[in-house]
Write an enzyme that holds these catalytic residues in place. Structure first.
Site, PDB file in Angstrom:
ATOM      1  N   ASN A   3       1.814  -0.344   5.679  1.00 27.98           N
ATOM      2  CA  ASN A   3       2.131  -0.790   4.331  1.00 27.98           C
ATOM      3  C   ASN A   3       2.898  -2.098   4.442  1.00 27.98           C
ATOM      4  OD1 ASN A   3       2.993  -1.085   1.640  1.00 27.98           O
ATOM      5  ND2 ASN A   3       4.726   0.287   1.943  1.00 27.98           N
ATOM      6  N   GLY A  60      14.179 -12.985  -6.095  1.00 26.47           N
ATOM      7  CA  GLY A  60      15.356 -13.615  -5.499  1.00 26.47           C
ATOM      8  C   GLY A  60      16.316 -12.686  -4.795  1.00 26.47           C
ATOM      9  N   CYS A  74       0.848  -1.178   0.000  1.00 28.00           N
ATOM     10  CA  CYS A  74       0.000   0.000   0.000  1.00 28.00           C
ATOM     11  C   CYS A  74       0.885   1.230   0.000  1.00 28.00           C
ATOM     12  CB  CYS A  74      -0.906   0.003   1.228  1.00 28.00           C
ATOM     13  SG  CYS A  74      -1.856  -1.506   1.475  1.00 28.00           S
ATOM     14  N   SER A 124      -5.224  -4.430  -2.208  1.00 25.33           N
ATOM     15  CA  SER A 124      -5.814  -5.460  -1.354  1.00 25.33           C
ATOM     16  C   SER A 124      -5.180  -6.817  -1.632  1.00 25.33           C
ATOM     17  CB  SER A 124      -7.326  -5.539  -1.590  1.00 25.33           C
ATOM     18  OG  SER A 124      -7.937  -4.287  -1.341  1.00 25.33           O
ATOM     19  N   ILE A 125      -4.564  -7.407  -0.583  1.00 30.57           N
ATOM     20  CA  ILE A 125      -3.890  -8.694  -0.693  1.00 30.57           C
ATOM     21  C   ILE A 125      -4.464  -9.693   0.312  1.00 30.57           C
ATOM     22  CG2 ILE A 125      -1.667  -9.879  -0.572  1.00 30.57           C
ATOM     23  CD1 ILE A 125      -1.850  -7.935  -2.901  1.00 30.57           C
TER      24      ILE A 125
END
Length: 618
Positions: free
Chosen positions: A73, A359, A2, A50-51
């Site tokens: 965030n 990575g 965010c 939104s996760i």
């Protein structure tokens, strides 16, 4: 991820219109929703990607007893585990409320229990104190400006300038730091008055208006030197799997970058095993140049592991078209040519997923860069006094052909004055003497980097890179280039539990019998083809050497030596011209130095002159 921002004034109310401007400047970081909140001197803003807990977990979020207000965030990977131990009337299923509940029950020290990547602004209404917190490794950014009016903070520097509605100014003392590492080390930035909270630190400001910054985390010292290699490989395998598993926490699709190098390939292979029959999307970028392209290696890993693979090709025209807009997103010079390729990669990934694994960290944890093999040479070189050693270095460097670029870098580093200068010179476009010629003075003493504690040269080199190159360059660019495409980036190898494990190990398990990243490669052999594990490290390179002699030649000279050039006005114009002449002549490859200067010029055009013109027009 965010975007967060806010203000705590010394007196008078927070500006609602300033917070709205701040919100607008961060919209790309959180396109799903946004909100601002003002209460007297305190103002908070949040833009959401939104996760987790997609329908709820709105921010700013306040405790049920109104004792804390938070904007956050990032992601807390262990939020479900933490929630089980918190006695709190939860109203959502997300990680933000777990953070709020933990602050209510345990205070600001609760952040030390978090596993994940985060930047946090939390206001303690009872103690009338604002707390700013950045994650341990610096995956996510947090900036602030403190002056007589109060403190303004945000995920990106542009949010601070948007709130203040004042034209930014350059911090001339940061030019040396930028020329030394293509990014300015925390807590400094190229903007006057704007600071970057260092990784693993938290800041607090109370009613007195004084800011206190404390470090709450650091990598541990080496704990044992006689570990059994086979047992350590088993433990590293377990911890890497655990880190990847933690990074998969999400309520949206998660994919992964796949360069074909050992780090991203290992992450993809572990990710696919953990996912079982569920599909995994992977993403790779190429440049149409067989000298640097790794698309065939990425495809090999994809075929072996079984992923849905996507490719994008980046061309010279992409650089000219995207350079200004991505500089705006970066709030800083584009430090690596590959930044623009990372953005194009993020654009492609965003069409399929909302989160990607990457990575970053494998080299800095396990000794992957070629330079780690030569760490002990630095100590031997210092047996020769600095003056004669540097003179010999300049003599030899002037006679090296352009094709011996890696040897040139090694020579410059090994002949640098002190050990800390040697550590910094491996990634430095310009040596201390060259920077002095360009700028006309030595850097301020307080800007000098310190030599980290460590058990040996390799250990100190790793700790130096973990504190500087990784957060100030690699992670900063990763955050900005993916957020520019509204995509969340997660580097599992930088899970702090894995980092603590790695830094507790002796150097002979990282660089072993001359093999860099030995321990990680031994784990990778359990998942990947041998040719992937043993192939020569290439890195995410862009063929700038030829581009600066062809398609980008004129723009480089015009921007760096023209009458309106910022670089030409603050640096020695003749030295810059000689640099361009050497590269165009073909006898020397000066691509990284030209890139460093050009990126500084574009930054000034976009983020200083451009912002000032926009502010005056408004």
């Amino acid at each position: 991820m965010c975007g967060i921002g806010g203000v705590l004034t010394r007196r008078g109310p927070a500006s609602a219109s300033g917070l709205e401007r701040m919100t607008h400047s961060l919209r790309h970081r959180g396109p799903d929703e946004s909100s601002t909140w003002v209460e007297d001197r305190l103002g908070l803003t949040h833009t959401r990607l939104s996760i987790i807990d997609l329908a709820a977990s709105h921010q700013p979020m306040h405790a049920v007893d109104r004792s804390w207000s938070v904007v956050f965030n990032g992601e807390i990977f262990n939020y479900r585990e933490l929630r089980e131990d918190l006695d709190y009337p939860f109203r959502t299923e997300g990680d933000t409320e777990v953070l709020v509940a933990g602050l209510v029950r345990h205070g600001i020290r609760f952040v030390e229990r978090l596993r994940g990547q985060f930047s946090i602004a939390a206001y303690d209404h009872t103690g009338r104190t604002l707390h700013l917190v950045r994650d341990r490794l610096g995956v996510l950014p947090l900036y602030y400006r403190l002056d007589h009016r109060g403190i303004v903070f945000g995920s990106e520097i542009k949010a601070i300038h948007a709130y203040l509605a004042e034209p930014p100014e350059v911090d001339p003392d940061s030019l040396d730091g930028y020329l030394a590492g293509r990014s300015v080390p925390a807590p400094f930035t190229l903007f006057a008055g704007v600071s970057k909270l260092p990784p693993g630190h938290r800041a607090e400001i109370g009613e007195s208006g004084e800011l206190r910054v404390d470090r709450y985390w650091a990598p541990p010292s080496v704990r044992a030197t006689d570990l059994d290699p086979a047992t350590t490989v088993d433990e590293a395998d377990r911890r890497i799997r655990d880190a990847v598993q933690a990074a998969l926490v999400a309520d949206v699709p998660v994919g992964s970058y796949l360069s074909g190098g050992v780090d991203s390939s290992l992450i993809v292979a572990v990710m696919k095993e953990l996912r079982g029959t569920a599909p995994v999307d992977t993403f790779a970028a190429g440049f149409g140049d067989p000298r640097v392209d790794e698309l065939n290696w990425a495809q090999l890993v994809s075929d072996r592991v079984g992923t849905r693979h996507h490719q994008v090709e980046v061309r010279a025209e992409d650089f000219l078209a995207l350079w200004p807009s991505l500089t705006w997103h970066r709030d800083a010079p584009i430090s690596e040519p590959a930044d623009i390729a990372v953005f194009r990669l993020a654009q492609t990934a965003r069409q399929h997923v909302k989160v990607v694994l990457s990575g970053e960290g494998g080299d800095e944890l396990f000794g992957g860069y070629p330079k780690y093999r030569f760490a002990s040479w630095g100590g031997r070189a210092r047996w020769v006094p600095a003056g004669p050693r540097q003179a010999v270095g300049r003599f030899l460097e002037a006679r090296l052909p352009a094709s011996m670029g890696r040897h040139r870098i090694a020579l410059r580093a090994l002949t640098a004055g002190s050990e800390v200068n040697q550590l910094g010179t491996w990634f430095a476009p310009f040596t201390a003497a060259e920077r002095r010629e360009l700028i006309g003075r030595d850097p301020a003493p307080e800007r000098a980097r310190q030599l980290p504690d460590g058990t040996d040269e390799i250990d100190r080199m790793l700790r130096y890179d973990l504190a500087s190159w990784l957060p100030d360059n690699l992670l900063e660019r990763g955050d900005r280039m993916t957020m520019a495409a509204s995509l969340e980036l997660r580097p599992p190898l930088l899970d702090h539990r894995l980092v603590e494990f790695a830094f507790g190990l002796p150097s002979n398990l990282k660089v072993r019998r001359g093999v860099p990243k030995w321990l990680l490669k031994e784990v990778a052999r359990r998942y990947l083809p041998e040719e992937i594990v043993t192939r020569r490290k290439v890195g995410f390179r862009v063929p700038l050497d030829s581009w600066f002699r062809t398609g980008l030649r004129e723009t480089a000279r015009d921007r760096l030596t023209g009458p309106g050039s910022f670089v030409g006005s603050v640096l020695d114009r003749h030295a810059v011209s000689r640099l361009l002449d050497r590269h165009e002549g073909g006898g020397h490859d000066e691509e990284i130095r030209i890139w460093t200067l050009l990126s500084l010029e574009v930054w000034h055009e976009v983020c200083v002159d451009g912002w000032a013109k926009e502010w005056r027009a408004a």
